[in-house]
Design an enzyme around this catalytic site. Structure first.
Site, short mmCIF file in Angstrom:
data_model
loop_
_atom_site.label_atom_id
_atom_site.label_comp_id
_atom_site.label_asym_id
_atom_site.label_seq_id
_atom_site.Cartn_x
_atom_site.Cartn_y
_atom_site.Cartn_z
N ASP A 97 88.29 52.44 -13.65
CA ASP A 97 87.68 52.06 -14.94
C ASP A 97 86.37 51.32 -14.68
OD1 ASP A 97 88.04 49.14 -14.80
OD2 ASP A 97 90.18 49.51 -15.05
N HIS A 112 87.79 53.80 -4.91
CA HIS A 112 88.55 55.00 -5.31
C HIS A 112 87.82 55.84 -6.35
CE1 HIS A 112 92.61 53.13 -3.84
NE2 HIS A 112 91.87 53.60 -2.86
N CYS A 139 78.28 73.20 -14.33
CA CYS A 139 77.74 72.11 -13.51
C CYS A 139 76.23 72.03 -13.73
CB CYS A 139 78.06 72.42 -12.06
SG CYS A 139 77.16 71.42 -10.93
N GLY A 179 96.10 41.62 -8.58
CA GLY A 179 96.72 42.69 -9.36
C GLY A 179 96.83 44.01 -8.62
N THR A 180 97.17 43.93 -7.33
CA THR A 180 97.37 45.18 -6.59
C THR A 180 98.72 45.13 -5.89
OG1 THR A 180 96.52 46.63 -4.84
CG2 THR A 180 95.89 44.30 -4.70
P1 NAD Z 1 99.58 49.33 -8.89
O1 NAD Z 1 99.73 49.91 -10.26
O2 NAD Z 1 100.27 49.98 -7.75
O3 NAD Z 1 100.04 47.82 -8.93
C1 NAD Z 1 99.67 46.97 -9.98
C2 NAD Z 1 99.93 45.55 -9.55
O4 NAD Z 1 99.42 44.70 -10.58
C3 NAD Z 1 101.42 45.21 -9.37
O5 NAD Z 1 101.59 44.50 -8.16
C4 NAD Z 1 101.74 44.32 -10.60
O6 NAD Z 1 102.68 43.31 -10.29
C5 NAD Z 1 100.38 43.71 -10.89
N1 NAD Z 1 100.16 43.36 -12.29
C6 NAD Z 1 100.57 44.02 -13.39
N2 NAD Z 1 100.14 43.40 -14.49
C7 NAD Z 1 99.47 42.29 -14.08
C8 NAD Z 1 98.79 41.24 -14.74
N3 NAD Z 1 98.71 41.17 -16.09
N4 NAD Z 1 98.20 40.26 -14.01
C9 NAD Z 1 98.27 40.30 -12.65
N5 NAD Z 1 98.90 41.28 -11.95
C10 NAD Z 1 99.47 42.27 -12.66
O7 NAD Z 1 98.01 49.22 -8.67
P2 NAD Z 1 97.09 49.39 -7.40
O8 NAD Z 1 97.63 48.60 -6.28
O9 NAD Z 1 95.71 49.15 -7.90
O10 NAD Z 1 97.20 50.94 -7.01
C11 NAD Z 1 97.09 51.92 -8.03
C12 NAD Z 1 96.15 53.08 -7.75
O11 NAD Z 1 96.04 53.84 -8.96
C13 NAD Z 1 94.75 52.61 -7.43
O12 NAD Z 1 94.33 53.36 -6.35
C14 NAD Z 1 93.89 52.97 -8.64
O13 NAD Z 1 92.77 53.74 -8.27
C15 NAD Z 1 94.74 53.84 -9.52
N6 NAD Z 1 94.79 53.32 -10.92
C16 NAD Z 1 93.68 52.76 -11.49
C17 NAD Z 1 93.74 52.24 -12.79
C18 NAD Z 1 92.48 51.64 -13.39
O14 NAD Z 1 91.38 52.03 -13.03
N7 NAD Z 1 92.59 50.65 -14.29
C19 NAD Z 1 94.93 52.27 -13.49
C20 NAD Z 1 96.06 52.85 -12.88
C21 NAD Z 1 95.98 53.37 -11.59
#
Ligand code: NAD
Length: 242
Positions: A97, A112, A139, A179-180
């Site tokens: 995002d 990513h 394209c 938040g990962t």
């Molecule tokens: P993940 O979804 O695997 O993990 C999310 C983490 O955030 C968890 O550990 C959870 O406990 C934590 N979390 C949830 N809500 C929270 C909050 N309010 N405050 C703090 N922490 C919170 O995410 P990831 O590790 O980023 O891996 C997901 C992959 O999927 C990434 O590679 C990403 O590119 C993609 N993705 C991106 C988006 C986006 O761009 N917003 C959304 C979904 C997935």
């Protein structure tokens, strides 16, 4: 960490955008917005059924551009911190995002990829895109349909900006993961790279992830991120007044 850091790397994941209304990726059941990741986030999934992949990213893009989705207090705190912190700073996001840049972050890399970009499969040129695309979309460079793919790093592909990220990890003295889940490689190993170089490592997350950081702070990103970053800026201010 008692001393004031001089060089900071922050890694953000889907959790930082959760309170903005964007669903996280749930590694435990392998679903992203209710789709199996193999279907929508692998080169094999795209080769097997590109139309499903186009539709999935069209939906994610439409959601991101809808008026309800806005940066939250955690995104804003990082943008403010980048402008006020006097040392080196790099924000590495796994998110596709654009909420960090909308909040004002500039020292930022998207490892990513980005939802609002597409890439030509022939020329590898990258284009901004806000509208829906599908297999018939022409394209801009080749003028032929079927040559565009989302500018997203899928499972099994090499993330972007890895040289810059590794250089920053090897020289930072504070690494913060926000938040990962630590389930997606190579981002999951960043805290270890930083630790080997003696950086202090901190996890800010809603729940414990199982990785052994030096410090864990649990709570919603909109609360814990501003508080943690403000504590560093306060120490920086106190040092300036000494
Ligand atoms: P993940 O979804 O695997 O993990 C999310 C983490 O955030 C968890 O550990 C959870 O406990 C934590 N979390 C949830 N809500 C929270 C909050 N309010 N405050 C703090 N922490 C919170 O995410 P990831 O590790 O980023 O891996 C997901 C992959 O999927 C990434 O590679 C990403 O590119 C993609 N993705 C991106 C988006 C986006 O761009 N917003 C959304 C979904 C997935």
């Amino acid at each position: 960490m008692d001393s004031l850091p001089t060089s900071i790397v922050v890694l953000t994941g889907a959790g930082i955008s959760a309170e903005s209304g964007i669903e996280t990726f749930r590694a435990s059941d392998g679903l992203w917005a209710n789709h199996p990741v193999e279907e929508v986030a692998t080169p094999e999934g795209f080769a097997a059924n590109p139309q499903i992949v186009y539709q999935f990213y069209n939906q994610r893009r439409r959601q991101l551009l809808s008026p309800e989705i806005r940066p939250n207090a955690a995104h804003s705190a990082l943008a403010k911190f980048e402008h006020e912190f006097e040392g080196d700073f790099l924000l590495v996001t796994q998110n596709v995002d654009n909420l960090h840049e909308r909040a004002g972050s500039r020292k930022l890399v998207h490892m990513h990829g980005e939802l609002l970009k597409m890439r030509c499969l022939n020329s590898r040129l990258v284009y901004d895109i806000a509208e829906d695309i599908d297999f018939d979309t022409e394209c801009k460079c080749c003028r032929s349909p079927g040559n565009l793919r989302p500018h997203i790093v899928w499972f099994g592909e090499m993330p972007f900006h890895m040289n810059q990220i590794n250089r920053a990890l090897e020289s930072c003295d504070l690494f913060i993961a926000i938040g990962t889940s630590g389930n997606v490689y190579p981002a999951s190993g960043f805290y270890q790279t930083a630790k080997i170089r003696r950086a202090y490592t901190v996890e800010l997350n809603l729940d414990r992830t199982g990785s052994s950081f030096d410090q864990h702070v649990y709570g919603p990103a909109t609360e814990v991120v501003p508080a943690f970053l403000d504590s560093i800026l306060q120490r920086q201010g106190q040092r300036a007044h000494r």
